[in-house]
Design a protein around this motif. Structure first.
Motif, PDB file in Angstrom:
ATOM      1  N   CYS A  68       0.849  -1.195   0.000  1.00  0.00           N
ATOM      2  CA  CYS A  68       0.000   0.000   0.000  1.00  0.00           C
ATOM      3  C   CYS A  68       0.884   1.244   0.000  1.00  0.00           C
ATOM      4  N   TRP A  69       0.601   2.162  -0.907  1.00  0.00           N
ATOM      5  CA  TRP A  69       1.305   3.440  -0.970  1.00  0.00           C
ATOM      6  C   TRP A  69       0.314   4.590  -0.821  1.00  0.00           C
ATOM      7  N   GLU A  70       0.771   5.662  -0.204  1.00  0.00           N
ATOM      8  CA  GLU A  70       0.015   6.914  -0.253  1.00  0.00           C
ATOM      9  C   GLU A  70       0.538   7.722  -1.433  1.00  0.00           C
ATOM     10  N   VAL A  71      -0.380   8.202  -2.276  1.00  0.00           N
ATOM     11  CA  VAL A  71       0.000   9.042  -3.410  1.00  0.00           C
ATOM     12  C   VAL A  71      -0.338  10.478  -3.049  1.00  0.00           C
ATOM     13  N   GLN A  72       0.685  11.284  -2.849  1.00  0.00           N
ATOM     14  CA  GLN A  72       0.456  12.666  -2.435  1.00  0.00           C
ATOM     15  C   GLN A  72       0.162  13.545  -3.645  1.00  0.00           C
ATOM     16  N   ASP A  73      -0.390  14.728  -3.365  1.00  0.00           N
ATOM     17  CA  ASP A  73      -0.798  15.615  -4.462  1.00  0.00           C
ATOM     18  C   ASP A  73       0.367  16.042  -5.344  1.00  0.00           C
ATOM     19  N   GLN A  76       4.546  12.560  -5.075  1.00  0.00           N
ATOM     20  CA  GLN A  76       5.368  11.686  -4.231  1.00  0.00           C
ATOM     21  C   GLN A  76       4.550  10.468  -3.819  1.00  0.00           C
ATOM     22  N   THR A  77       5.185   9.313  -3.788  1.00  0.00           N
ATOM     23  CA  THR A  77       4.513   8.121  -3.278  1.00  0.00           C
ATOM     24  C   THR A  77       5.234   7.658  -2.021  1.00  0.00           C
ATOM     25  N   VAL A  78       4.454   7.357  -0.996  1.00  0.00           N
ATOM     26  CA  VAL A  78       5.016   6.951   0.287  1.00  0.00           C
ATOM     27  C   VAL A  78       4.583   5.523   0.589  1.00  0.00           C
ATOM     28  N   PRO A  79       5.525   4.558   0.618  1.00  0.00           N
ATOM     29  CA  PRO A  79       5.137   3.196   0.986  1.00  0.00           C
ATOM     30  C   PRO A  79       4.610   3.183   2.419  1.00  0.00           C
ATOM     31  N   LYS A  80       3.447   2.585   2.618  1.00  0.00           N
ATOM     32  CA  LYS A  80       2.803   2.617   3.929  1.00  0.00           C
ATOM     33  C   LYS A  80       2.916   1.299   4.675  1.00  0.00           C
ATOM     34  N   ALA A  81       2.627   0.194   3.985  1.00  0.00           N
ATOM     35  CA  ALA A  81       2.593  -1.103   4.670  1.00  0.00           C
ATOM     36  C   ALA A  81       2.531  -2.205   3.626  1.00  0.00           C
ATOM     37  N   GLN A  82       2.766  -3.434   4.078  1.00  0.00           N
ATOM     38  CA  GLN A  82       2.567  -4.566   3.179  1.00  0.00           C
ATOM     39  C   GLN A  82       2.185  -5.801   3.984  1.00  0.00           C
ATOM     40  N   GLN A  83       1.538  -6.742   3.288  1.00  0.00           N
ATOM     41  CA  GLN A  83       1.153  -8.009   3.897  1.00  0.00           C
ATOM     42  C   GLN A  83       1.552  -9.130   2.956  1.00  0.00           C
ATOM     43  N   MET A  84       1.687 -10.327   3.514  1.00  0.00           N
ATOM     44  CA  MET A  84       2.148 -11.463   2.730  1.00  0.00           C
ATOM     45  C   MET A  84       1.093 -12.568   2.651  1.00  0.00           C
ATOM     46  N   GLY A  98     -12.984   2.003   2.730  1.00  0.00           N
ATOM     47  CA  GLY A  98     -11.537   2.185   2.653  1.00  0.00           C
ATOM     48  C   GLY A  98     -10.760   1.683   3.858  1.00  0.00           C
ATOM     49  N   SER A  99     -11.429   1.055   4.799  1.00  0.00           N
ATOM     50  CA  SER A  99     -10.708   0.612   6.007  1.00  0.00           C
ATOM     51  C   SER A  99     -10.038  -0.751   5.816  1.00  0.00           C
ATOM     52  N   LYS A 100     -10.495  -1.500   4.801  1.00  0.00           N
ATOM     53  CA  LYS A 100      -9.966  -2.856   4.621  1.00  0.00           C
ATOM     54  C   LYS A 100      -9.562  -3.079   3.162  1.00  0.00           C
ATOM     55  N   VAL A 101      -8.592  -3.961   3.013  1.00  0.00           N
ATOM     56  CA  VAL A 101      -8.180  -4.426   1.685  1.00  0.00           C
ATOM     57  C   VAL A 101      -8.327  -5.936   1.685  1.00  0.00           C
ATOM     58  N   PHE A 102      -8.854  -6.472   0.592  1.00  0.00           N
ATOM     59  CA  PHE A 102      -9.051  -7.914   0.469  1.00  0.00           C
ATOM     60  C   PHE A 102      -8.122  -8.439  -0.622  1.00  0.00           C
ATOM     61  N   TRP A 113      -7.303  -7.462   5.129  1.00  0.00           N
ATOM     62  CA  TRP A 113      -6.226  -6.674   5.728  1.00  0.00           C
ATOM     63  C   TRP A 113      -6.855  -5.408   6.318  1.00  0.00           C
ATOM     64  N   ASP A 114      -6.820  -5.309   7.642  1.00  0.00           N
ATOM     65  CA  ASP A 114      -7.322  -4.115   8.320  1.00  0.00           C
ATOM     66  C   ASP A 114      -6.193  -3.089   8.336  1.00  0.00           C
ATOM     67  N   LEU A 115      -6.371  -1.995   7.594  1.00  0.00           N
ATOM     68  CA  LEU A 115      -5.272  -1.037   7.435  1.00  0.00           C
ATOM     69  C   LEU A 115      -4.995  -0.259   8.715  1.00  0.00           C
ATOM     70  N   ASN A 116      -6.003  -0.097   9.556  1.00  0.00           N
ATOM     71  CA  ASN A 116      -5.785   0.656  10.802  1.00  0.00           C
ATOM     72  C   ASN A 116      -4.899  -0.115  11.777  1.00  0.00           C
ATOM     73  N   SER A 117      -5.170  -1.401  11.912  1.00  0.00           N
ATOM     74  CA  SER A 117      -4.375  -2.210  12.843  1.00  0.00           C
ATOM     75  C   SER A 117      -3.196  -2.894  12.150  1.00  0.00           C
ATOM     76  N   ASN A 118      -3.184  -2.852  10.792  1.00  0.00           N
ATOM     77  CA  ASN A 118      -2.182  -3.543   9.977  1.00  0.00           C
ATOM     78  C   ASN A 118      -2.153  -5.049  10.261  1.00  0.00           C
ATOM     79  N   GLN A 119      -3.321  -5.609  10.549  1.00  0.00           N
ATOM     80  CA  GLN A 119      -3.450  -7.057  10.735  1.00  0.00           C
ATOM     81  C   GLN A 119      -4.204  -7.657   9.547  1.00  0.00           C
ATOM     82  N   ALA A 120      -3.786  -8.855   9.148  1.00  0.00           N
ATOM     83  CA  ALA A 120      -4.489  -9.555   8.066  1.00  0.00           C
ATOM     84  C   ALA A 120      -4.955 -10.914   8.573  1.00  0.00           C
ATOM     85  N   MET A 121      -6.196 -11.263   8.221  1.00  0.00           N
ATOM     86  CA  MET A 121      -6.715 -12.570   8.626  1.00  0.00           C
ATOM     87  C   MET A 121      -7.391 -13.253   7.443  1.00  0.00           C
ATOM     88  N   GLN A 122      -7.333 -14.584   7.439  1.00  0.00           N
ATOM     89  CA  GLN A 122      -7.954 -15.341   6.353  1.00  0.00           C
ATOM     90  C   GLN A 122      -9.476 -15.264   6.469  1.00  0.00           C
TER      91      GLN A 122
END
Length: 369
Positions: A68-73, A76-84, A98-102, A113-122
């Motif tokens: 996940c990257w933040e794309v600024q105005d 600039q792109t800022v790497p935020k987090a990743q999951q495996m 926008g709170s979760k990524v599947f 993937w819960d972006l707020n807690s940065n936890q991913a569950m099956q």
């Protein structure tokens, strides 16, 4: 000024070390490079939904990760987090808030993937790799739809280990799209199934494929009332079909066009024909982008039936693309898609994600009469 407004310092330079312009074959369009791209081929890209302030981009790859990257105005792109995952990630999508990524993977699981807690569950399980994943937000239910090579389409409410529903398909799922209340799945052996999602998902219609070769990508488009009305389907044979679900005049309204071929429309010389790897519709103008194994992206106006733009050729295929929620940014991924087999794989070659200002180039043409 911001990059995705009008002017910026990005992509304008172009003077090389020796004072002359360098031709950069990995980025011939001089677009903005996303920092820290994945370490293997990029399978999917998706921008955050309009409910979220700002722009966040996710990308899944064959290195088993989703980033996940933040794309600024200012671009600039800022790497935020990743999951495996434990296998390649084949698809990814956002929840509507926008709170979760599947994410869907070759490891036969899907994760939330819960972006707020940065936890991913099956949250899902299939008997084969999961090729597509989509979030469905209906008035009376919300769920995840997964399409797999095990020939099932399953619907999950993310809280239960068992699916809410499982629908058998005639073949493996190759690509899918959802725009409520419609879903479309394209399968192996050129299968096409449209589903309706109101009240609960059910098969609506099976369609004879308008294309003669393997299905590669599909994207639903909307009518002027913002309702899903048809889809664009891409194949490995450099061709896209525009297909309406209930057209007034099917013979006239549905059509196919050639794209991602070596010498354009010149039919006298032999053509190199490439796969259409992804299709994405502009959220404001309704025009579309296609990307292909030829290493080019093209913008099209399906209503005027004209090409708006084709890019210069990148030095490797373009494997994924998407627009951000207001249509100002076009993201596309450059990486090897194995379309020419293992002998063309070069492990030294980097993978890239590029961002382009899409505000002007995708405005529709005036209708041809």
């Amino acid at each position: 000024m911001s990059l995705f407004g009008t002017s910026s310092g990005f992509g304008t330079g172009g003077t090389g070390v020796f004072g002359s312009t360098t031709t950069d074959s990995h980025n011939p369009m001089k677009d903005v490079e996303v920092t820290s791209p994945p370490d293997d081929s990029i399978s999917c890209l998706a921008f955050s939904p309009p409910t979220m302030p700002g722009n966040f981009l996710i990308g899944g790859s064959w290195a088993n990760d989703v980033r996940c990257w933040e794309v600024q105005d200012n671009g600039q792109t800022v790497p935020k987090a990743q999951q495996m995952h434990t296998g390649p990630v084949l698809d990814a999508c956002w929840s509507d808030d926008g709170s979760k990524v599947f994410t869907a993977s070759c490891d036969k699981t899907a994760k939330m993937w819960d972006l707020n807690s940065n936890q991913a569950m099956q949250i899902a399980q299939h008997d084969g790799p999961i090729k597509s994943i989509h979030w469905i937000k209906a008035p009376n239910y919300s769920c995840i739809m997964t399409g797999s090579w095990d020939k099932t389409l399953k619907f999950w409410d993310t809280r239960s280990p068992n699916p809410m529903m499982s629908l058998q398909m005639p073949e493996r799922s190759y690509c899918a799209d959802v725009v409520y209340p419609m879903a479309v799945v394209a399968t192996a052996e050129r299968g096409l199934i449209v589903y309706q999602l109101e009240n609960q998902p059910s098969e609506f219609r099976r369609i004879d494929s308008p294309l003669k070769h393997q299905h590669r990508c599909v994207a639903i488009f909307k009518d002027k009332q913002n309702k899903p009305t048809g889809f664009a389907l891409g194949s490995i044979e450099g061709r896209v079909a525009i297909h309406y679900i209930n057209p007034p005049n099917p013979a006239k309204d549905n059509f196919t066009f050639k794209c991602h071929r070596s010498n354009g429309t010149n039919t006298t010389t032999p053509q190199d024909i490439y796969a259409v790897n992804a299709i994405s519709f502009h959220p404001v103008h309704g025009t579309l982008a296609t990307v292909g194994s030829d290493g080019r992206f093209s913008f099209w106006d399906k209503d005027a039936r004209t090409k708006l733009k084709t890019s210069e050729q990148l030095d490797q295929p373009i494997t994924a693309c998407c627009f951000n929620q207001n249509g100002n940014i076009f993201a596309y991924a450059s990486s090897y898609d194995w379309s020419k087999g293992h002998e063309y794989y070069n492990p030294q070659k980097k993978n890239y994600i590029f961002l382009r200002n899409a505000a002007e180039e995708l405005k529709p043409r005036n209708k041809k009469w």
